[in-house]
Design a protein around this motif. Structure first.
Motif, PDB file in Angstrom:
ATOM      1  N   LEU A  13      -8.010  -8.096  -8.785  1.00 45.12           N
ATOM      2  CA  LEU A  13      -8.884  -8.919  -9.610  1.00 45.12           C
ATOM      3  C   LEU A  13      -8.058  -9.707 -10.623  1.00 45.12           C
ATOM      4  O   LEU A  13      -7.257  -9.137 -11.367  1.00 45.12           O
ATOM      5  CB  LEU A  13      -9.922  -8.054 -10.332  1.00 45.12           C
ATOM      6  N   ILE A  14      -8.278 -11.023 -10.618  1.00 46.15           N
ATOM      7  CA  ILE A  14      -7.681 -11.917 -11.606  1.00 46.15           C
ATOM      8  C   ILE A  14      -8.784 -12.282 -12.588  1.00 46.15           C
ATOM      9  O   ILE A  14      -9.789 -12.887 -12.210  1.00 46.15           O
ATOM     10  CB  ILE A  14      -7.116 -13.190 -10.945  1.00 46.15           C
ATOM     11  N   GLU A  71      -5.293 -21.004 -23.423  1.00 44.12           N
ATOM     12  CA  GLU A  71      -3.863 -21.290 -23.518  1.00 44.12           C
ATOM     13  C   GLU A  71      -3.248 -21.702 -22.194  1.00 44.12           C
ATOM     14  O   GLU A  71      -2.162 -22.298 -22.181  1.00 44.12           O
ATOM     15  CB  GLU A  71      -3.132 -20.047 -24.055  1.00 44.12           C
ATOM     16  N   GLU A  72      -3.909 -21.374 -21.079  1.00 48.16           N
ATOM     17  CA  GLU A  72      -3.368 -21.688 -19.760  1.00 48.16           C
ATOM     18  C   GLU A  72      -4.400 -22.414 -18.913  1.00 48.16           C
ATOM     19  O   GLU A  72      -5.608 -22.218 -19.081  1.00 48.16           O
ATOM     20  CB  GLU A  72      -2.964 -20.417 -19.013  1.00 48.16           C
ATOM     21  N   ASP A  73      -3.916 -23.240 -17.993  1.00 47.42           N
ATOM     22  CA  ASP A  73      -4.780 -23.851 -16.980  1.00 47.42           C
ATOM     23  C   ASP A  73      -5.059 -22.781 -15.929  1.00 47.42           C
ATOM     24  O   ASP A  73      -4.176 -22.386 -15.178  1.00 47.42           O
ATOM     25  CB  ASP A  73      -4.044 -25.044 -16.354  1.00 47.42           C
ATOM     26  N   PHE A  74      -6.310 -22.290 -15.885  1.00 42.35           N
ATOM     27  CA  PHE A  74      -6.555 -21.145 -15.005  1.00 42.35           C
ATOM     28  C   PHE A  74      -6.430 -21.520 -13.536  1.00 42.35           C
ATOM     29  O   PHE A  74      -6.070 -20.678 -12.708  1.00 42.35           O
ATOM     30  CB  PHE A  74      -7.898 -20.465 -15.322  1.00 42.35           C
ATOM     31  N   VAL A  75      -6.692 -22.766 -13.171  1.00 43.25           N
ATOM     32  CA  VAL A  75      -6.535 -23.166 -11.772  1.00 43.25           C
ATOM     33  C   VAL A  75      -5.068 -23.090 -11.362  1.00 43.25           C
ATOM     34  O   VAL A  75      -4.716 -22.503 -10.322  1.00 43.25           O
ATOM     35  CB  VAL A  75      -7.087 -24.589 -11.537  1.00 43.25           C
ATOM     36  N   ALA A  76      -4.195 -23.672 -12.180  1.00 44.20           N
ATOM     37  CA  ALA A  76      -2.767 -23.655 -11.872  1.00 44.20           C
ATOM     38  C   ALA A  76      -2.236 -22.223 -11.819  1.00 44.20           C
ATOM     39  O   ALA A  76      -1.434 -21.872 -10.944  1.00 44.20           O
ATOM     40  CB  ALA A  76      -1.999 -24.463 -12.914  1.00 44.20           C
ATOM     41  N   ARG A  77      -2.706 -21.405 -12.752  1.00 45.98           N
ATOM     42  CA  ARG A  77      -2.216 -20.029 -12.789  1.00 45.98           C
ATOM     43  C   ARG A  77      -2.695 -19.231 -11.582  1.00 45.98           C
ATOM     44  O   ARG A  77      -1.940 -18.434 -11.008  1.00 45.98           O
ATOM     45  CB  ARG A  77      -2.697 -19.351 -14.082  1.00 45.98           C
ATOM     46  N   VAL A  78      -3.947 -19.440 -11.161  1.00 45.30           N
ATOM     47  CA  VAL A  78      -4.450 -18.755  -9.968  1.00 45.30           C
ATOM     48  C   VAL A  78      -3.649 -19.168  -8.747  1.00 45.30           C
ATOM     49  O   VAL A  78      -3.279 -18.333  -7.903  1.00 45.30           O
ATOM     50  CB  VAL A  78      -5.951 -19.038  -9.773  1.00 45.30           C
ATOM     51  N   ARG A  79      -3.383 -20.453  -8.632  1.00 49.27           N
ATOM     52  CA  ARG A  79      -2.589 -20.928  -7.494  1.00 49.27           C
ATOM     53  C   ARG A  79      -1.192 -20.314  -7.502  1.00 49.27           C
ATOM     54  O   ARG A  79      -0.648 -19.943  -6.455  1.00 49.27           O
ATOM     55  CB  ARG A  79      -2.513 -22.463  -7.525  1.00 49.27           C
ATOM     56  N   GLY A  93      -4.930 -19.478  -2.964  1.00 52.15           N
ATOM     57  CA  GLY A  93      -6.241 -19.368  -3.578  1.00 52.15           C
ATOM     58  C   GLY A  93      -6.833 -17.987  -3.351  1.00 52.15           C
ATOM     59  O   GLY A  93      -6.358 -17.202  -2.520  1.00 52.15           O
ATOM     60  N   VAL A  94      -7.871 -17.680  -4.090  1.00 52.06           N
ATOM     61  CA  VAL A  94      -8.509 -16.368  -3.996  1.00 52.06           C
ATOM     62  C   VAL A  94      -9.571 -16.363  -2.898  1.00 52.06           C
ATOM     63  O   VAL A  94     -10.054 -17.409  -2.462  1.00 52.06           O
ATOM     64  CB  VAL A  94      -9.155 -15.963  -5.338  1.00 52.06           C
ATOM     65  N   ASP A  95      -9.928 -15.162  -2.473  1.00 56.37           N
ATOM     66  CA  ASP A  95     -10.946 -15.025  -1.434  1.00 56.37           C
ATOM     67  C   ASP A  95     -12.350 -15.263  -1.986  1.00 56.37           C
ATOM     68  O   ASP A  95     -13.209 -15.824  -1.311  1.00 56.37           O
ATOM     69  CB  ASP A  95     -10.876 -13.616  -0.827  1.00 56.37           C
ATOM     70  N   VAL A  96     -12.571 -14.818  -3.221  1.00 55.99           N
ATOM     71  CA  VAL A  96     -13.898 -14.888  -3.834  1.00 55.99           C
ATOM     72  C   VAL A  96     -13.756 -15.221  -5.316  1.00 55.99           C
ATOM     73  O   VAL A  96     -12.855 -14.707  -5.979  1.00 55.99           O
ATOM     74  CB  VAL A  96     -14.657 -13.546  -3.697  1.00 55.99           C
ATOM     75  N   VAL A  97     -14.629 -16.097  -5.820  1.00 56.92           N
ATOM     76  CA  VAL A  97     -14.783 -16.294  -7.263  1.00 56.92           C
ATOM     77  C   VAL A  97     -16.126 -15.717  -7.670  1.00 56.92           C
ATOM     78  O   VAL A  97     -17.149 -15.972  -7.027  1.00 56.92           O
ATOM     79  CB  VAL A  97     -14.723 -17.781  -7.657  1.00 56.92           C
ATOM     80  N   LEU A 145     -10.316 -21.446  -4.851  1.00 55.41           N
ATOM     81  CA  LEU A 145     -10.668 -20.743  -3.619  1.00 55.41           C
ATOM     82  C   LEU A 145      -9.773 -21.136  -2.454  1.00 55.41           C
ATOM     83  O   LEU A 145      -9.363 -22.282  -2.311  1.00 55.41           O
ATOM     84  CB  LEU A 145     -12.119 -21.043  -3.244  1.00 55.41           C
ATOM     85  N   ARG A 146      -9.511 -20.171  -1.600  1.00 57.62           N
ATOM     86  CA  ARG A 146      -8.858 -20.460  -0.320  1.00 57.62           C
ATOM     87  C   ARG A 146      -9.861 -21.169   0.587  1.00 57.62           C
ATOM     88  O   ARG A 146     -11.070 -21.147   0.321  1.00 57.62           O
ATOM     89  CB  ARG A 146      -8.394 -19.167   0.338  1.00 57.62           C
ATOM     90  N   PRO A 147      -9.412 -21.780   1.669  1.00 58.01           N
ATOM     91  CA  PRO A 147     -10.360 -22.361   2.623  1.00 58.01           C
ATOM     92  C   PRO A 147     -11.367 -21.317   3.105  1.00 58.01           C
ATOM     93  O   PRO A 147     -11.016 -20.161   3.364  1.00 58.01           O
ATOM     94  CB  PRO A 147      -9.450 -22.830   3.771  1.00 58.01           C
ATOM     95  N   VAL A 148     -12.615 -21.723   3.185  1.00 54.18           N
ATOM     96  CA  VAL A 148     -13.745 -20.881   3.586  1.00 54.18           C
ATOM     97  C   VAL A 148     -13.975 -19.728   2.590  1.00 54.18           C
ATOM     98  O   VAL A 148     -14.621 -18.748   2.911  1.00 54.18           O
ATOM     99  CB  VAL A 148     -13.586 -20.339   5.035  1.00 54.18           C
ATOM    100  N   GLY A 149     -13.434 -19.870   1.378  1.00 51.67           N
ATOM    101  CA  GLY A 149     -13.671 -18.867   0.353  1.00 51.67           C
ATOM    102  C   GLY A 149     -15.094 -18.936  -0.170  1.00 51.67           C
ATOM    103  O   GLY A 149     -15.827 -19.902   0.061  1.00 51.67           O
TER     104      GLY A 149
END
Length: 324
Positions: free
Chosen positions: A167-168, A193-201, A208-212, A228-232
């Protein structure tokens, strides 16, 4: 008679009034329960503000725990004197006692206190359906969870850790990030403080993650799709920052055939047997020590307006209970 919080018009916390109302006797399929503790949840603010419709005057509150005082005909899973807890419709939990449908009221094990029961039902059952009743999630999968230091979030962090799910979490202060990490989040991002998209990547090597799982809504939904990953799967289960704007289905296609769902707990828990099964799953996790309920705040029932202001101001951590 029982002290009960009601609204006669929609609006801010100031529209709530504490009045004495008759309780009555349970009819077929109903119980009367005397509350020992009451849970506070974001859905309560939706009913108060009018985001979720309700016929006025309206008693508020979806969650509480206490002792069964009377049982109507046809109720077989509860008896007078039983300890019980619930997260259920219709609203009306902000009170000392009430008569209500019995189907979604669940026996509360002796090893779980009334306060824990009131604090965990709506949030814990929400986590149960998020992880087990929407899309298959298994050990090794990656989940992005917003507001990871909130009541639902801290339970989700523990639940994910207990099942080997990475879990992120996101949170808005360093203190909240530390809370989520202590609860079991594999990584926590301070979104201020951080760009959460960039950090998740970065954390997922670009995949990308499987589920948000997103209970924040408007402020996080759009950018979460980029995590998200493709088809996430995007699970949008709340509107803490406001409702999500309309979604362009072609945009989902262009982002990688993404899936989106907007579930509610009460869809899953509306079936009596399913609701009892979900509660048992949650209670078993608690009794095994996998889930520790964090009651971060307590407010007296008469201070419910102050409690709503704290919740909407994002000043709370963990669960909040109203005391009688």
């Amino acid at each position: 008679m029982a002290r009960t919080v009601v609204i006669e018009e929609h609006g801010g916390p100031e529209v709530m009034k504490l009045v004495d109302r008759p309780v009555g006797e349970p009819g077929p399929g109903e119980i009367r329960i005397r509350h020992e503790a009451i849970g506070l949840n974001y859905i309560d603010t939706y009913f108060r503000s009018g985001l979720y419709p309700g016929e006025l005057p309206l008693a508020l509150g979806m969650e509480a725990a206490g002792e069964v005082e009377a049982v109507g005909d046809g109720v077989t899973h509860l008896r007078v004197g039983d300890r019980a807890a619930y997260a259920a419709r219709p609203p009306g939990a902000y009170c000392g006692a009430r008569v209500m449908p019995a189907a979604q009221v669940c026996p509360l094990p002796d090893g779980i206190s009334f306060e824990q029961g009131a604090a965990v039902m709506l949030q814990g059952l929400t986590v149960e359906y998020l992880f087990h009743r929407i899309v298959p999630i298994q050990a090794g999968d990656r989940v992005l969870f917003h507001a990871a230091a909130g009541g639902v979030g801290l339970i989700a962090c523990q639940w994910a850790k207990s099942e080997g799910i990475e879990l992120i979490g996101t949170a808005g202060t360093q203190a909240k990030c530390e809370l989520a990490g202590e609860a079991g989040a594999a990584h926590v991002i301070n979104y201020r403080e951080e760009d959460f998209v960039a950090r998740v990547r970065e954390l997922t090597d670009g995949r990308g993650v499987d589920v948000v799982m997103d209970g924040v809504g408007k402020d996080t939904f759009e950018r979460s799709l980029d995590c998200l990953r493709p088809v996430g799967m995007m699970i949008s289960f709340g509107n803490a920052s406001g409702p999500v704007p309309p979604v362009n289905l072609l945009d989902l296609s262009n982002r990688g055939s993404l899936q989106v769902t907007r579930p509610t707990l009460f869809t899953f828990a509306s079936d009596h047997a399913t609701c009892q099964e979900m509660a048992k799953h949650l209670f078993d996790k608690m009794l095994a020590g996998d889930i520790q309920v964090t009651v971060g705040q307590r407010f007296a029932l008469e201070d419910v307006a102050e409690a709503h202001r704290a919740l909407e101001g994002r000043e709370t951590t963990g669960s909040t209970v109203l005391t009688l």
